[in-house]
Design an enzyme around this catalytic site. Structure first.
Site, short mmCIF file in Angstrom:
data_model
loop_
_atom_site.label_atom_id
_atom_site.label_comp_id
_atom_site.label_asym_id
_atom_site.label_seq_id
_atom_site.Cartn_x
_atom_site.Cartn_y
_atom_site.Cartn_z
CB CYS A 144 -12.77 54.69 32.09
SG CYS A 144 -14.30 54.30 31.22
CG HIS A 152 -11.08 53.00 28.19
ND1 HIS A 152 -11.00 52.94 29.57
CD2 HIS A 152 -9.88 53.48 27.75
CE1 HIS A 152 -9.80 53.36 29.95
NE2 HIS A 152 -9.11 53.70 28.87
CG ASN A 175 -5.55 55.00 28.79
OD1 ASN A 175 -6.37 54.69 29.64
ND2 ASN A 175 -5.53 54.45 27.57
#
Length: 363
Positions: free
Chosen positions: A14, A119, A134
């Protein structure tokens, strides 16, 4: 929307997706970020060595794993910050006192980096509009100017750390295009997990039972209420059943007590009736007066006392003497035999016992 660069989640990379979505291109790879993490580890090791390579703190530091990366693909905020320094960009904590004193409206910023439980994802302004990039989403999510401040406040409430990206971002095609036009988004992009689950449900055939349940019980917001009502009715039925069981147990105990009393009474009657031989002259004795029966019974018992010394002494004293009709002589004072008199006496005794029991039951 097609012009916006958006990397989707792969593994635990991520941090890589966050940086590339921010810069709008494939600028960083896991190898490059790992190199930055190793460089940070080496700088930390050199600082720890200044206290002495033989110190306990230094040996403990060497045994600990790296805090800047791990095998899953996670990278720390230090790695991300150093990667952005290559482009002249700097990270400032959004809710820090220093930044809050500046009083800058979030709309006037250019981008944010958000982090929660390892994250990372980017919120960036492209053209004149804000987008949530995202990597867990299937595509960019449009955020209105009025909703941006509320969106960031919600993230903070959920425990996210938000960093403001300061500096000039590299030029990108999406930013240039959205400077001229504004986009509209009819439907919010789904999460990657939601898309996978929906596609799986579409591929799997639904059973007839599931279809029937859906037709007969469509989701209208009342299913939870129906379930609560059903649970309440079930609990009420169980409570009633327990009360009925308690009543039945009480009735059963009462019946057992009455049965035991009845057994005692029946045993008494049976013990009396078994010791009395039946005679066809019973109807005759029932018509006799009580005074006549008393007189004949007295004569019978006196005669029995005269015959007892003549009986066998080997008989058990607890056994009753067996008197047969051959040993009894006719009563000279009447037409009835001694056996008939004994039968009449026992009948009177039984009658008095029955009357006594009936009186008790009436009470």
């Amino acid at each position: 929307m097609e012009a916006i660069f958006h990397e989707r989640q792969e593994g635990s990379l991520c941090a890589q997706h966050c940086l590339n979505n921010l810069l709008q291109g494939e600028y960083f790879s896991p190898v490059e970020l790992s190199s930055i993490a190793q460089q940070l580890d080496e700088e930390e090791r050199m600082r720890m060595a200044e206290g002495g390579v033989s110190s306990e703190e230094y040996r403990t530091f060497l045994q600990q794993p790296s805090v800047n990366m791990d095998d899953s693909g996670f990278f720390s905020i230090q790695v991300i910050s150093n990667a952005l320094k290559v482009w002249g960009l700097e990270l400032i904590l959004f809710n820090s006192p220093e930044y809050q004193r500046l009083g800058i409206d979030p709309i006037n910023e250019k981008s944010f980096i958000c982090n929660y439980k390892e994250h990372w994802f980017t919120v960036r302004k492209l053209g004149k509009q804000w987008f949530n990039l995202n990597s867990l989403l299937m595509g960019p999510e449009l955020i209105s100017d009025t909703y941006l401040a509320l969106f960031l406040a919600q993230l903070q409430q959920e425990g996210y750390s938000i960093f403001v990206v300061k500096g000039d971002l590299p030029d990108c095609e999406a930013d240039q295009l959205l400077q001229m036009v504004r986009v509209q988004q009819v439907q919010r992009p789904k999460l990657i997990g939601e898309e996978t689950a929906q596609s799986r449900e579409q591929r799997l055939p639904r059973s007839d039972v599931d279809q029937a349940i859906e037709v007969n019980h469509p989701f209208d917001g009342t299913s939870m209420l129906d379930e609560d009502e059903e649970n309440f009715q079930r609990a009420l039925a169980l409570s009633r059943q327990e009360i009925d069981m308690e009543d039945e147990e009480a009735d059963l105990r009462r019946a057992i007590q009455l049965s035991m009393q009845g057994c005692r009474r029946s045993e008494c009657l049976n013990s009396l009736s078994t010791n009395v031989p039946q005679s066809p002259h019973t109807s005759q004795t029932d018509s006799l007066s009580s005074e006549e029966l008393r007189r004949r019974r007295q004569a019978y018992f006196e005669k029995q006392q005269q015959q007892l010394p003549q009986q066998d002494q080997t008989l058990n004293t607890q056994d009753k003497p067996a008197i047969s009709s051959s040993n009894l002589e006719a009563d000279p004072g009447g037409d009835m035999s001694e056996e008939d008199m004994l039968q009449a006496a026992m009948n009177m005794s039984l009658e008095s016992v029955r009357n006594h029991l009936n009186t008790e039951e009436k009470k």
